[in-house]
Design a protein around this motif. Structure first.
Motif, PDB file in Angstrom:
ATOM      1  N   GLY A   1    -107.442 -44.671  46.846  1.00 34.72           N
ATOM      2  CA  GLY A   1    -108.122 -45.538  47.805  1.00 34.72           C
ATOM      3  C   GLY A   1    -109.515 -45.908  47.348  1.00 34.72           C
ATOM      4  N   GLY A   2    -110.011 -47.003  47.900  1.00 34.63           N
ATOM      5  CA  GLY A   2    -111.386 -47.421  47.659  1.00 34.63           C
ATOM      6  C   GLY A   2    -111.847 -48.230  48.848  1.00 34.63           C
ATOM      7  N   GLY A   3    -113.111 -48.109  49.260  1.00 32.12           N
ATOM      8  CA  GLY A   3    -113.604 -48.829  50.426  1.00 32.12           C
ATOM      9  C   GLY A   3    -112.813 -48.470  51.661  1.00 32.12           C
ATOM     10  N   SER A   4    -112.492 -49.489  52.490  1.00 35.06           N
ATOM     11  CA  SER A   4    -111.713 -49.218  53.699  1.00 35.06           C
ATOM     12  C   SER A   4    -110.240 -49.013  53.399  1.00 35.06           C
ATOM     13  N   GLY A   5    -109.870 -49.065  52.099  1.00 33.11           N
ATOM     14  CA  GLY A   5    -108.541 -48.613  51.695  1.00 33.11           C
ATOM     15  C   GLY A   5    -108.366 -47.127  51.931  1.00 33.11           C
TER      16      GLY A   5
END
Length: 335
Positions: free
Chosen positions: A208-212
């Motif tokens: 995941g990254g950010g709002s991921g």
């Protein structure tokens, strides 16, 4: 109420004036191809053969001028103005696990996860069924168009939780962050193909990254609670730009069984080489860390990812280069 017929088939479905053609089809179990659901990816294109239809967003980036000349439209942005006959190739992989539904929901809690990422909890008028990793469309008062946000909780219920980043200049995220407790919105869901596969016999990798972060946390929560996945190891890689962006570990370590089969790794891409990394973090981009950590093992894993487009593109290229079977790779396209 209008009737939509898919040309060359016996398939018909109804569509009311408030719905788009795509969402009406999915509510009735039709396997209508799609991904982002907000006009960007273009995967829900279809051709109008007969009848009147109108676009909610004529400038949607998922539709080219060439498409328009060929009478193609986007299912997620098109409303029927009468009975229609359309040309569409359905695919069983898009058949909804749970037909999406609309419900009113009240904001009951909000708390910060980082300096620009917060979790929002809504109580819905009606329970919403979903699989871990899916998303919903949130329509806020006074905002044109719904926004797609992934659930971070894993249980179908009246409670839905979303982890959302405040995007600089973003109208949708600004409206969400400015909602006061008790405000009501309309939520439509669930949608998305990148949900937890309960029958997969492989170890799990979530990136995941950010709002991921949200769909990956949902998948991790679902996997750790699943009896059918009780023997699987779960690896969670979170890509952040700076140390203050790192998050998620505290949400995972409290899950039952995490100490025995859960593994969290933060990766930081924007910290200068001259500055020391936080303890246990790696330097670089998420896809680089994934390759270093797992390499040839990737082909034997069930892989889920969500995050900024560049991260997703780089990770997908890595998985293709590593010859990971694509039926083991799960993501939804957002732009």
């Amino acid at each position: 109420m209008h009737t939509i017929q898919i040309a060359g088939t016996d398939t018909r479905f109804s569509c009311d004036a408030q719905d788009t053609i795509l969402r009406a089809a999915l509510r009735q179990g039709i396997a209508f191809p799609y991904e982002c659901n907000v006009g960007s990816c273009g995967n829900c294109k279809f051709e109008v053969l007969e009848g009147p239809a109108t676009s909610c967003w004529p400038e949607a980036p998922g539709l080219s001028e060439k498409d328009k000349q060929k009478n193609r439209m986007l299912g997620c942005q098109t409303r029927a103005m009468g009975d229609l006959q359309i040309k569409l190739r359905t695919s069983d992989k898009y058949r909804p696990v749970h037909p999406p539904q609309r419900t009113r929901a009240k904001l009951v809690a909000q708390h910060a996860l980082t300096h620009d990422l917060s979790e929002f909890r809504f109580e819905c008028d009606a329970p919403m069924r979903f699989e871990p990793g899916q998303y919903a469309l949130v329509q806020m008062p006074g905002i044109a168009g719904a926004r797609a946000y992934s659930m971070s909780n894993a249980d179908s219920s009246r409670t839905l939780e979303f982890q959302v980043r405040r995007v600089p200049g973003g109208v949708g995220s600004a409206a969400l962050f400015d909602l006061s407790l008790g405000s009501t919105v309309e939520i439509d869901g669930a949608y998305g193909m990148a949900y937890l596969r309960q029958d997969a016999p492989r170890d799990i990798l979530c990136v995941g990254g950010g709002s991921g972060l949200a769909p990956m946390v949902s998948i991790a929560r679902g996997a750790m609670a699943s009896n059918t996945l009780a023997s699987r190891q779960l690896h969670f890689v979170y890509g952040a730009r700076m140390p203050q962006d790192v998050c998620g570990q505290d949400l995972l370590t409290v899950l039952p069984g995490w100490s025995e089969r859960g593994h969290y790794q933060a990766v930081i891409s924007g910290l200068p080489e001259s500055e020391a990394l936080p303890e246990h973090a790696l330097r670089g981009f998420a896809h680089e860390a994934v390759d270093r950590l797992f390499g040839d093992q990737l082909a034997a894993m069930e892989i889920y990812f969500a995050g900024p487009p560049l991260m997703a593109q780089s990770l997908l290229k890595l998985l293709i280069d590593r010859k990971v079977p694509m039926d083991q790779v799960h993501f939804d396209q957002f732009y």
